[in-house]
Design a protein around this motif. Structure first.
Motif, short mmCIF file in Angstrom:
data_model
loop_
_atom_site.label_atom_id
_atom_site.label_comp_id
_atom_site.label_asym_id
_atom_site.label_seq_id
_atom_site.Cartn_x
_atom_site.Cartn_y
_atom_site.Cartn_z
N ASP A 1 -6.75 14.82 -53.13
CA ASP A 1 -6.99 14.87 -51.69
C ASP A 1 -8.26 14.10 -51.33
OD1 ASP A 1 -4.78 16.55 -51.36
OD2 ASP A 1 -6.00 18.37 -51.51
N TRP A 2 -9.30 14.29 -52.11
CA TRP A 2 -10.59 13.67 -51.81
C TRP A 2 -10.51 12.16 -51.86
CZ3 TRP A 2 -13.89 17.08 -55.65
CH2 TRP A 2 -13.74 18.43 -55.29
N VAL A 3 -9.85 11.60 -52.89
CA VAL A 3 -9.79 10.14 -53.00
C VAL A 3 -8.77 9.55 -52.03
CG1 VAL A 3 -10.56 10.19 -55.41
CG2 VAL A 3 -8.10 10.15 -54.91
N THR A 4 -7.84 10.37 -51.56
CA THR A 4 -6.83 9.89 -50.61
C THR A 4 -7.40 9.78 -49.20
OG1 THR A 4 -5.01 10.83 -51.91
CG2 THR A 4 -4.57 10.37 -49.58
N TYR A 5 -8.23 10.74 -48.80
CA TYR A 5 -8.73 10.77 -47.43
C TYR A 5 -10.24 10.57 -47.32
CZ TYR A 5 -4.03 12.41 -46.59
OH TYR A 5 -2.67 12.50 -46.56
N VAL B 1 -4.73 7.97 -55.80
CA VAL B 1 -4.48 8.57 -54.50
C VAL B 1 -3.07 9.15 -54.47
CG1 VAL B 1 -6.04 6.94 -53.38
CG2 VAL B 1 -3.58 6.45 -53.45
N ASP B 2 -2.80 9.97 -53.47
CA ASP B 2 -1.47 10.51 -53.25
C ASP B 2 -0.48 9.35 -53.13
OD1 ASP B 2 0.87 11.63 -52.25
OD2 ASP B 2 -0.11 12.71 -50.62
N PRO B 3 0.59 9.33 -53.94
CA PRO B 3 1.54 8.22 -53.88
C PRO B 3 2.12 8.01 -52.48
CG PRO B 3 1.96 9.57 -55.82
CD PRO B 3 0.93 10.29 -55.01
N PHE B 4 2.29 9.07 -51.72
CA PHE B 4 2.82 8.93 -50.36
C PHE B 4 1.84 8.22 -49.43
CE2 PHE B 4 5.51 12.37 -51.95
CZ PHE B 4 6.75 11.99 -51.47
N ALA B 5 0.55 8.22 -49.79
CA ALA B 5 -0.46 7.59 -48.94
C ALA B 5 -0.72 6.13 -49.29
CB ALA B 5 -1.78 8.38 -49.04
N LYS B 6 -0.25 5.67 -50.43
CA LYS B 6 -0.57 4.31 -50.88
C LYS B 6 -0.21 3.23 -49.87
CE LYS B 6 -0.88 4.72 -55.90
NZ LYS B 6 -0.33 4.28 -57.20
N PRO B 7 0.94 3.33 -49.19
CA PRO B 7 1.25 2.26 -48.21
C PRO B 7 0.35 2.29 -46.97
CG PRO B 7 3.24 3.46 -48.87
CD PRO B 7 2.06 4.26 -49.33
N TYR B 8 -0.43 3.34 -46.81
CA TYR B 8 -1.18 3.53 -45.57
C TYR B 8 -2.70 3.54 -45.77
CZ TYR B 8 3.53 5.21 -44.55
OH TYR B 8 4.89 5.32 -44.44
N LEU B 9 -3.17 3.06 -46.89
CA LEU B 9 -4.61 3.11 -47.16
C LEU B 9 -5.41 2.23 -46.21
CD1 LEU B 9 -4.70 3.14 -51.07
CD2 LEU B 9 -5.02 5.07 -49.51
N HIS B 10 -4.75 1.28 -45.56
CA HIS B 10 -5.45 0.42 -44.60
C HIS B 10 -5.62 1.08 -43.25
CE1 HIS B 10 -1.19 -0.07 -43.78
NE2 HIS B 10 -1.49 -0.56 -42.60
N LEU B 11 -4.97 2.22 -43.04
CA LEU B 11 -5.02 2.90 -41.75
C LEU B 11 -6.21 3.85 -41.67
CD1 LEU B 11 -1.25 3.87 -41.27
CD2 LEU B 11 -2.46 1.87 -40.33
N ASP B 12 -6.57 4.19 -40.44
CA ASP B 12 -7.53 5.26 -40.21
C ASP B 12 -7.06 6.52 -40.93
OD1 ASP B 12 -9.68 6.53 -38.16
OD2 ASP B 12 -7.91 7.83 -38.30
N PRO B 13 -7.97 7.32 -41.53
CA PRO B 13 -7.54 8.49 -42.30
C PRO B 13 -6.62 9.45 -41.54
CG PRO B 13 -9.82 8.04 -42.77
CD PRO B 13 -9.42 7.11 -41.66
#
Length: 221
Positions: free
Chosen positions: A57-61, A186-198
């Motif tokens: 969670d911490w490294v994802t957000y 990071v959470d695999p579901f978040a990988k496509p969205y790392l460029h977005l605002d948290p």
């Protein structure tokens, strides 16, 4: 970094009802402010906008892992809820930062939060911090996602917090915790969205991965 960061910071308790809560602790005082979700020595309070129980969670957000110290506090007067107290934090060191974070953000040298019980002047915490646009101001806000006590140079688990699952950091030095974050995916579901605002990232993840279906209660089958 300066104490006059132009990024507006709005104090609030993290929760899914953030649109109503974000201005709760900001007051009218100038200077950087921040939202605190729980504090050293106490569990986080309320429903969370972001998951914060695991290192994933911490490294994802999170944008930063930082060592913070309470510099000063101004306890609110009894029954004076419309004049909240203030607490000033000092950023001692940035231990880790997420490689895909917005390069334009940085930790301020000092910032203030709404006064919270459980903190003491001189207390040191390890904190996961992020900047997110939660829709209240249209600007990124500094949010403390998770704080952990540091005792005798070792990171401790927050007591009585059932959501805390990051047992691998307990008893480690601050630098060791930084290395653990650097080695965590990071959470695999978040990988496509790392460029977005948290917050936008979190909403996309919740759409893609809504979690297991709710279990029917008695009489609902």
């Amino acid at each position: 970094m300066t104490t006059t960061s132009r990024l507006p910071l709005v104090a609030a308790a993290l929760g899914l009802a953030l649109a109503l809560a974000l201005s709760a602790c900001a007051g009218a005082s100038p200077g950087p402010r921040a939202a605190v979700a729980g504090h050293c020595g106490a569990p986080s309070m309320g429903l969370k906008a972001f998951p914060d129980g695991t290192v994933e969670d911490w490294v994802t957000y999170g944008d930063f892992l930082v060592l913070l110290t309470v510099r000063s506090e101004d306890e609110p007067a009894p029954q004076a809820s419309d004049v909240p107290g203030r607490m000033e934090w000092r950023t001692d060191r940035v231990v880790w930062s997420r490689p895909s974070r917005n390069p334009g953000i940085a930790m301020p040298e000092t910032f203030t939060v709404g006064w919270e019980r459980g903190f003491e002047v001189g207390q040191t915490c390890l904190a996961v911090v992020l900047y997110a646009d939660l829709g209240e101001t249209g600007e990124p806000e500094l949010i403390i996602l998770r704080t952990l006590p540091v005792v005798d140079s070792a990171v401790q688990a927050p007591p009585d917090d059932r959501s805390f699952e990051a047992v691998e950091v307990v008893g480690r030095s601050v630098d060791e915790v930084g290395r653990i974050l650097a080695e965590t995916e990071v959470d695999p579901f978040a990988k496509p969205y790392l460029h977005l605002d948290p917050w936008q990232r979190r909403k996309r993840v919740m759409l893609d991965n809504p979690g297991p279906p709710a279990t029917p209660g008695p009489g609902e089958r």
